[in-house]
Write a protein that holds these residues in place. Sequence first.
Motif, mmCIF file in Angstrom:
data_model
loop_
_atom_site.group_PDB
_atom_site.id
_atom_site.type_symbol
_atom_site.label_atom_id
_atom_site.label_comp_id
_atom_site.label_asym_id
_atom_site.label_seq_id
_atom_site.Cartn_x
_atom_site.Cartn_y
_atom_site.Cartn_z
ATOM 1 N N LEU A 1 28.710 -42.464 -21.727
ATOM 2 C CA LEU A 1 30.128 -42.558 -21.363
ATOM 3 C C LEU A 1 31.045 -42.064 -22.486
ATOM 4 C CD1 LEU A 1 30.125 -46.044 -19.584
ATOM 5 C CD2 LEU A 1 30.426 -43.816 -18.489
ATOM 6 N N CYS A 2 30.493 -41.951 -23.696
ATOM 7 C CA CYS A 2 31.310 -41.555 -24.852
ATOM 8 C C CYS A 2 30.889 -40.201 -25.426
ATOM 9 C CB CYS A 2 31.210 -42.629 -25.948
ATOM 10 S SG CYS A 2 31.861 -44.224 -25.464
ATOM 11 N N ASP A 3 30.123 -39.437 -24.664
ATOM 12 C CA ASP A 3 29.660 -38.113 -25.100
ATOM 13 C C ASP A 3 28.931 -38.143 -26.435
ATOM 14 O OD1 ASP A 3 30.597 -36.791 -22.847
ATOM 15 O OD2 ASP A 3 32.609 -36.620 -23.677
ATOM 16 N N ARG A 4 28.038 -39.100 -26.575
ATOM 17 C CA ARG A 4 27.181 -39.195 -27.764
ATOM 18 C C ARG A 4 25.734 -38.926 -27.358
ATOM 19 N NH1 ARG A 4 29.767 -42.299 -31.825
ATOM 20 N NH2 ARG A 4 32.002 -41.950 -31.558
ATOM 21 N N PRO A 5 24.878 -38.579 -28.312
ATOM 22 C CA PRO A 5 23.473 -38.323 -27.956
ATOM 23 C C PRO A 5 22.743 -39.609 -27.558
ATOM 24 C CG PRO A 5 23.799 -38.126 -30.335
ATOM 25 C CD PRO A 5 25.154 -38.299 -29.733
ATOM 26 N N LEU A 6 21.893 -39.489 -26.552
ATOM 27 C CA LEU A 6 21.096 -40.636 -26.118
ATOM 28 C C LEU A 6 19.829 -40.739 -26.968
ATOM 29 C CD1 LEU A 6 23.028 -40.134 -23.668
ATOM 30 C CD2 LEU A 6 21.169 -40.931 -22.211
ATOM 31 N N LEU A 7 19.315 -41.954 -27.110
ATOM 32 C CA LEU A 7 18.137 -42.182 -27.943
ATOM 33 C C LEU A 7 16.906 -42.460 -27.075
ATOM 34 C CD1 LEU A 7 19.652 -44.634 -30.592
ATOM 35 C CD2 LEU A 7 19.172 -42.204 -30.899
ATOM 36 N N PRO A 8 15.797 -41.758 -27.320
ATOM 37 C CA PRO A 8 14.565 -42.092 -26.597
ATOM 38 C C PRO A 8 14.026 -43.439 -27.086
ATOM 39 C CG PRO A 8 14.128 -40.369 -28.213
ATOM 40 C CD PRO A 8 15.610 -40.619 -28.242
ATOM 41 N N PHE A 9 13.534 -44.231 -26.170
ATOM 42 C CA PHE A 9 13.039 -45.568 -26.497
ATOM 43 C C PHE A 9 11.797 -45.493 -27.371
ATOM 44 C CE2 PHE A 9 10.472 -49.377 -24.979
ATOM 45 C CZ PHE A 9 11.141 -50.270 -25.806
ATOM 46 N N GLN A 10 11.774 -46.310 -28.431
ATOM 47 C CA GLN A 10 10.602 -46.397 -29.301
ATOM 48 C C GLN A 10 10.180 -47.858 -29.369
ATOM 49 O OE1 GLN A 10 10.316 -43.946 -32.736
ATOM 50 N NE2 GLN A 10 12.289 -42.982 -32.386
ATOM 51 N N TYR A 11 9.059 -48.146 -28.717
ATOM 52 C CA TYR A 11 8.595 -49.528 -28.626
ATOM 53 C C TYR A 11 7.897 -49.946 -29.917
ATOM 54 C CZ TYR A 11 5.831 -53.541 -27.024
ATOM 55 O OH TYR A 11 5.247 -54.771 -26.892
ATOM 56 N N GLN A 12 8.303 -51.092 -30.459
ATOM 57 C CA GLN A 12 7.680 -51.648 -31.665
ATOM 58 C C GLN A 12 6.866 -52.870 -31.260
ATOM 59 O OE1 GLN A 12 8.189 -50.248 -34.761
ATOM 60 N NE2 GLN A 12 9.433 -48.679 -33.763
ATOM 61 N N TRP B 1 22.844 -48.924 -25.623
ATOM 62 C CA TRP B 1 23.283 -47.790 -26.448
ATOM 63 C C TRP B 1 23.400 -46.513 -25.609
ATOM 64 C CZ3 TRP B 1 25.107 -46.728 -31.260
ATOM 65 C CH2 TRP B 1 25.155 -45.373 -31.613
ATOM 66 N N ASN B 2 22.394 -46.256 -24.776
ATOM 67 C CA ASN B 2 22.379 -45.012 -24.003
ATOM 68 C C ASN B 2 23.468 -44.975 -22.930
ATOM 69 O OD1 ASN B 2 20.359 -43.889 -25.527
ATOM 70 N ND2 ASN B 2 18.704 -44.460 -24.136
ATOM 71 N N ILE B 3 23.800 -46.120 -22.365
ATOM 72 C CA ILE B 3 24.931 -46.164 -21.420
ATOM 73 C C ILE B 3 26.223 -45.873 -22.167
ATOM 74 C CG2 ILE B 3 26.333 -47.699 -19.972
ATOM 75 C CD1 ILE B 3 23.697 -49.062 -19.133
ATOM 76 N N TRP B 4 26.375 -46.529 -23.303
ATOM 77 C CA TRP B 4 27.570 -46.299 -24.149
ATOM 78 C C TRP B 4 27.655 -44.811 -24.533
ATOM 79 C CZ3 TRP B 4 27.749 -44.701 -29.356
ATOM 80 C CH2 TRP B 4 28.998 -44.796 -29.970
ATOM 81 N N ALA B 5 26.518 -44.258 -24.976
ATOM 82 C CA ALA B 5 26.480 -42.850 -25.400
ATOM 83 C C ALA B 5 26.815 -41.918 -24.240
ATOM 84 C CB ALA B 5 25.098 -42.524 -25.976
#
Length: 397
Positions: A323-334, A317-321
């Motif tokens: 490259l597409c000018d979207r916000p990156l998401l901090p990892f949340q481990y479950q 997701w973060n690579i996609w974001a």
Amino acid sequence: MTQRTQRIAILGGGFGGLYTALRLSQLPWESTAKPEIVLVDQSDRFLFSPLLYELLTGELQTWEIAPPFAELLQGTGVRFYQAVVAGIDVDQQRVQLQDGPEIPYDRLVLALGGETPLDFVPGATSYAYPFRTIADVYRLEERLRALEESDADKIRVAIVGAGYSGVELACKLADRLGERGRFRLVELSDQILRTSPEFNREAAKKALDARGVFIDLETKIESIAQDTISLEYKNQVDTIPVDLVIWTVGTRVSPVVQSLPLKHNQRGQITTTATLQVPEHPEIFALGDLADCIDAQGQQIPATAQAAFQQADYTAWNIWASLCDRPLLPFQYQKLGEMLSLGVDNATLTGLGIKLDGSLAYVARRLAYLYRLPTLDHQLRVGFNWLVRPIIESLSR
């Protein structure tokens, strides 16, 4: 002018690397912006490592837990190179492959996993059998068959490490060798499965006791020879005859990763941000065994398949974001709990408010891992085989 196609290079085809590649291929790229995705691994097969033990007991077949990358990546557009990574130039953004092409990249995913260090103890490199890869299993299988076909009355096995791998191996091999097997589980700390929930630890202890596995706690390996192992307990060294030593402890980051001019911790792991990026090089993402990651909640992420599987979704997701000018998401481990195989048709699991052991836990573990297999096509093939195989076996008796 047409825009140059971006390239994402993913190094390592384990849980972190392969699952990142598969997720990237599924994300909604606009047709003009879809980057080239390259996956590099030194093996031609993915390995679903939590099920590796079942190969030794014949419960599973190689194709089920180690499908070829070519098969898994078919129709995804991901290009696969079977090669060893010789070096990475982080300034020029290039990957050098041993006996292969140089790969320039716009985004780099480091998911090379770890290797088992055997050079801490004299004789371990020559005489101990690691248990991490398919090649390790084949080598161990060869040795086991030679021992089984020998005239020896007893087959004496020492397993170094009473963590997950050591305990699962001891139970599986005890079931395989039966009355001929004599097992020692050697552990440096004062208990087996140190990080496990109490329920799983108790179930494991019961399974080991039932199989007559002798547990050496607070015991250090002094040295390993061709047919002996020397153990130190309370400053006293005993040398014991042994036919096979299996080494299950420790993970070391590969030299190519350790040599990178990036921030590392004391164990050689690469420090990442919560978005799984390398601080000085945001175009580089690191996950799995080689990453020192603290998630959005401040949790230190364990080096487990479960963690790498979850990190792959965020990395993609973060690579996609990025490259597409979207916000990156901090990892949340479950933390979804933990499952252990404790011999043939026996397991234990805790998680999500559930505690199970015995044959029911064995079935639940199988189903959970079936769901985790990398592609729907492979899940269906393996699931169908698990359904029909018992029927075929019962008819052929």
